[in-house]
Design an enzyme around this catalytic site. Structure first.
Site, mmCIF file in Angstrom:
data_model
loop_
_atom_site.group_PDB
_atom_site.id
_atom_site.type_symbol
_atom_site.label_atom_id
_atom_site.label_comp_id
_atom_site.label_asym_id
_atom_site.label_seq_id
_atom_site.Cartn_x
_atom_site.Cartn_y
_atom_site.Cartn_z
ATOM 1 N N HIS A 18 39.076 -50.805 -14.392
ATOM 2 C CA HIS A 18 39.007 -51.307 -15.624
ATOM 3 C C HIS A 18 39.674 -52.861 -15.530
ATOM 4 C CE1 HIS A 18 38.606 -51.799 -20.306
ATOM 5 N NE2 HIS A 18 39.635 -52.511 -20.110
ATOM 6 N N GLU A 19 40.790 -52.953 -15.252
ATOM 7 C CA GLU A 19 41.493 -53.972 -15.067
ATOM 8 C C GLU A 19 41.398 -54.689 -13.904
ATOM 9 O OE1 GLU A 19 43.484 -54.845 -17.353
ATOM 10 O OE2 GLU A 19 43.663 -52.798 -18.325
ATOM 11 N N HIS A 22 38.481 -57.094 -15.243
ATOM 12 C CA HIS A 22 39.212 -58.383 -15.827
ATOM 13 C C HIS A 22 39.525 -59.321 -14.832
ATOM 14 C CE1 HIS A 22 38.768 -56.905 -19.735
ATOM 15 N NE2 HIS A 22 39.846 -55.773 -19.711
#
Length: 419
Positions: A18-19, A22
């Site tokens: 997920h990170e 980003h």
């Protein structure tokens, strides 16, 4: 202990992807990413590569990418501050020593008159009281040094808010999107190992001690008939068996080019809707194909995304209540049950949780990625950004609401387990 290790590894993987989404899109947009962190709380491990510090933190309950401009700068240089300046070979300031300047004898000490660290990248100040004021130009990658820790400055064009609406939208959206990509990858691994389900009327893996194995049926047997009913698909097998609990059934099968008949006595259990159904302890047959595995993995991911959205719709309309939701305690408990069924079930469970994490983060709620995306969309429609103070207030209220919801859900989880 086994469950705890699985949970840590599984959530570490989900959060990392997920990170990472980003991080990659932020870097592509030219945003300065100060830190990529897995977990919260005290640092257990850190390493700096180029501009970004990669950290592993104590509490495995989330993660973050600290992008310049999302929060106020940690350090503010005001008039009257006494700082030290270290220069590079181009006579540009490469380090601004904020404190403990005595440890940097090579630094030029000045009293700051004014500083623009974001736009013009200059510091003006005096080397001596009542002396001449000098202007010092900063390298774009200059560092603040506080307590002997370096923090790179963030020119305005390296900050999140300076980027285009599209770049900011993609940077935020990339986190949940990577959870869907991870689910596809996990499904590919899962179905590469166990094969993809097929509707052929062939017996898959048998559960030892259940009616099918006790009756002498084998994995790979092709079912031709059950009693006098012709069987053409796996669905036909399951439907007929399900409709005849606690009955003696004659299976006509083909094995090694020979036709045989086996007597199988079905057992009884409760189905999904509470009705009684028969079962014999046979898994659906599978087959292995690389291209079909990839296709099926995409289909499964989209199927479970639809199921998640349907569940959210049912929650909004009141079809299901908050007591049906699970928080960290419930997920931990369910993971413990999954672990008992082996590695493949853990893989399937991890894929479902990754999809869930992606969907939940896309909900248009403050403090979630979906809430941030909503503000970007509003900005695009209005032609100007929402007041940052108002946006921060909305996110704060939303975060408080989510914490309250988490407490309620956690209490429900505890009641389900212990009460």
């Amino acid at each position: 202990m086994e469950t705890f290790i699985v949970v840590v590894i599984m959530f570490g993987l989900l959060i990392s992807f997920h990170e990472f989404g980003h991080l990659i899109l932020a870097k592509r947009a030219g945003i300065l990413c100060r830190e990529y962190a897995i977990g919260f709380g005290p640092k257990l491990f850190s390493i700096k590569k180029k501009e970004t510090v990669y950290t592993l933190r104590l509490l495995p309950i989330g993660g973050f990418v600290r992008m310049a401009g999302e929060d106020p700068e940690l350090i503010e240089i005001k008039p009257g501050h006494r700082v030290g300046l270290i220069f590079n070979s181009h006579d540009l300031v490469s380090k601004i020593i904020i404190n403990h300047t005595e440890k940097y004898p090579e630094a030029k000490m000045i009293t700051v008159d004014d500083a623009d660290i974001e736009k013009d990248l200059v510091i003006r100040g005096y080397e001596q009281e009542d002396g001449e004021k000098f202007t010092y130009y900063l390298d774009r990658k200059a560092d603040y040094v506080v307590d002997e820790q370096a923090y790179q400055i963030a020119p305005i064009d390296r900050q999140f808010g300076s980027k285009s609406i599209l770049d900011r939208f993609l940077t935020i959206f990339a986190g949940p999107f990577m959870n869907f990509i991870l689910a596809i990858i996990i499904f590919i691994v899962l179905y590469s190992i166990q094969g993809i389900p097929t509707d052929k009327p062939v017996l898959g893996k048998l559960v030892q001690g259940d009616p099918a194995s006790t009756a002498g049926l084998h994995q790979g047997d092709r079912v031709l008939k059950i009693n006098d009913q012709s069987i053409d698909t796996w669905k036909d097998v399951m439907t007929y068996v399900s409709d005849h609990p606690k009955e003696s059934l004659i299976f006509t099968i083909k094995r090694d080019n020979q036709t045989k008949q086996m007597n199988v006595v079905t057992k009884e259990r409760k189905g999904n809707k509470g009705a009684k159904e028969g079962y014999i302890g046979v898994y659906q047959p599978t087959e292995k194909s690389f291209l079909d595995t990839i296709t099926y993995s995409f289909k499964q991911t989209f199927f479970f995304i639809k199921q998640e959205l349907l569940a959210i719709k049912m929650l909004i309309t009141g079809t299901i209540g908050l007591n049906q939701l699970s928080g960290p305690v419930g997920i931990y408990n369910m993971t413990g049950q999954v672990v008992k069924h082996g590695f493949l079930m853990v893989l399937s469970w991890a894929a479902l949780l990754s999809i869930n994490l992606g969907i939940v983060n896309l909900l248009p709620l403050p403090a979630l990625d979906g809430g941030r995306l909503l503000f970007i969309i509003v900005e695009a429609l209005r032609g100007k950004p929402v007041d940052p103070k108002r946006e921060s207030l909305v996110h704060f209220i939303g975060f408080a609401f989510l914490m309250l919801l988490m407490i309620v859900v956690t209490w429900n989880d505890i009641q389900k387990i212990f009460l």
